[in-house]
Design a protein around this motif. Structure first.
Motif, PDB file in Angstrom:
ATOM      1  N   ARG A  89       0.872  -1.108  -0.077  1.00  0.00           N
ATOM      2  CA  ARG A  89      -0.013   0.104   0.038  1.00  0.00           C
ATOM      3  C   ARG A  89       0.991   1.080   0.152  1.00  0.00           C
ATOM      4  NH1 ARG A  89      -1.714   4.064   2.850  1.00  0.00           N
ATOM      5  NH2 ARG A  89      -0.129   3.420   4.704  1.00  0.00           N
ATOM      6  N   VAL A  90       0.330   2.150  -0.764  1.00  0.00           N
ATOM      7  CA  VAL A  90       1.367   3.471  -0.773  1.00  0.00           C
ATOM      8  C   VAL A  90      -0.055   4.731  -0.556  1.00  0.00           C
ATOM      9  CG1 VAL A  90       3.111   3.017  -2.375  1.00  0.00           C
ATOM     10  CG2 VAL A  90       0.831   3.733  -3.287  1.00  0.00           C
ATOM     11  N   ASP A  91       0.608   5.820  -0.031  1.00  0.00           N
ATOM     12  CA  ASP A  91      -0.308   6.815   0.297  1.00  0.00           C
ATOM     13  C   ASP A  91      -1.068   7.683  -0.615  1.00  0.00           C
ATOM     14  OD1 ASP A  91       0.091   6.296   3.160  1.00  0.00           O
ATOM     15  OD2 ASP A  91       2.031   7.564   3.276  1.00  0.00           O
ATOM     16  N   ASN A  92      -0.422   7.602  -2.026  1.00  0.00           N
ATOM     17  CA  ASN A  92      -1.302   8.207  -3.009  1.00  0.00           C
ATOM     18  C   ASN A  92      -0.784   7.739  -4.505  1.00  0.00           C
ATOM     19  OD1 ASN A  92       1.092   9.916  -3.841  1.00  0.00           O
ATOM     20  ND2 ASN A  92       1.156  10.531  -1.923  1.00  0.00           N
ATOM     21  N   VAL A  93      -1.307   8.188  -5.514  1.00  0.00           N
ATOM     22  CA  VAL A  93      -1.026   7.527  -6.918  1.00  0.00           C
ATOM     23  C   VAL A  93       0.328   7.916  -7.285  1.00  0.00           C
ATOM     24  CG1 VAL A  93      -2.138   9.581  -8.132  1.00  0.00           C
ATOM     25  CG2 VAL A  93      -2.112   7.026  -9.099  1.00  0.00           C
ATOM     26  N   LYS A  94       0.764   9.259  -6.541  1.00  0.00           N
ATOM     27  CA  LYS A  94       2.140   9.655  -7.099  1.00  0.00           C
ATOM     28  C   LYS A  94       3.298   8.728  -6.720  1.00  0.00           C
ATOM     29  CE  LYS A  94       1.016  14.391  -7.053  1.00  0.00           C
ATOM     30  NZ  LYS A  94       1.360  15.704  -6.397  1.00  0.00           N
ATOM     31  N   ASP A  95       2.901   7.711  -5.746  1.00  0.00           N
ATOM     32  CA  ASP A  95       3.900   6.662  -5.350  1.00  0.00           C
ATOM     33  C   ASP A  95       3.615   5.437  -5.738  1.00  0.00           C
ATOM     34  OD1 ASP A  95       5.310   8.512  -3.730  1.00  0.00           O
ATOM     35  OD2 ASP A  95       3.948   8.138  -2.007  1.00  0.00           O
ATOM     36  N   ASP A  96       2.744   5.289  -6.521  1.00  0.00           N
ATOM     37  CA  ASP A  96       2.492   3.899  -7.304  1.00  0.00           C
ATOM     38  C   ASP A  96       3.625   3.317  -7.891  1.00  0.00           C
ATOM     39  OD1 ASP A  96       0.166   2.077  -8.096  1.00  0.00           O
ATOM     40  OD2 ASP A  96       1.042   2.649 -10.232  1.00  0.00           O
TER      41      ASP A  96
END
Length: 114
Positions: A89-96
């Motif tokens: 899991r990442v906090d936002n789509v930018k970290d996908d």
């Protein structure tokens, strides 16, 4: 790497359940036994079947899918050759971009401790 997987018997549909105790992790959380579930290809009851399973990690917000094949060598030794994808899991789509890892594992059967 020292991980240990226990797989139960196949049911009539080729499905199985079990548990996975990993020896490696990228988190600082305490490693705990994690459930796995999967299925094995059963067409014509062939030897050296293909299979896949999922491990839902009990100690982190991640999941891993494995796919592979069971091989039996000329001496009767079983080897599970697998490839895996681990999704964290990442906090936002930018970290996908950094959320999925890929690798391989080779499993061999341990003698029962019963």
């Amino acid at each position: 790497l020292g991980s240990n997987m226990t797989i139960g018997a196949l049911n009539g549909k080729g499905e199985f359940i079990g548990s996975y105790h990993t020896a490696v992790t990228a988190t600082t959380n305490e490693i705990r036994l994690s459930p796995l579930q999967g299925s094995q290809h059963r067409t014509n009851q062939r030897s050296q079947p293909t299979f896949g399973f999922t491990v839902n990690w009990s100690f982190s917000d991640s999941i891993t899918v494995f796919t592979g094949q069971c091989f039996v060598d000329e001496d009767g030794k079983e080897v599970l050759k697998t490839m895996w994808l681990l999704r964290s899991r990442v906090d936002n789509v930018k970290d996908d971009w950094k959320a999925t890892r890929v690798g391989i594992n080779v499993f061999t059967r341990l003698q029962s401790q019963k």
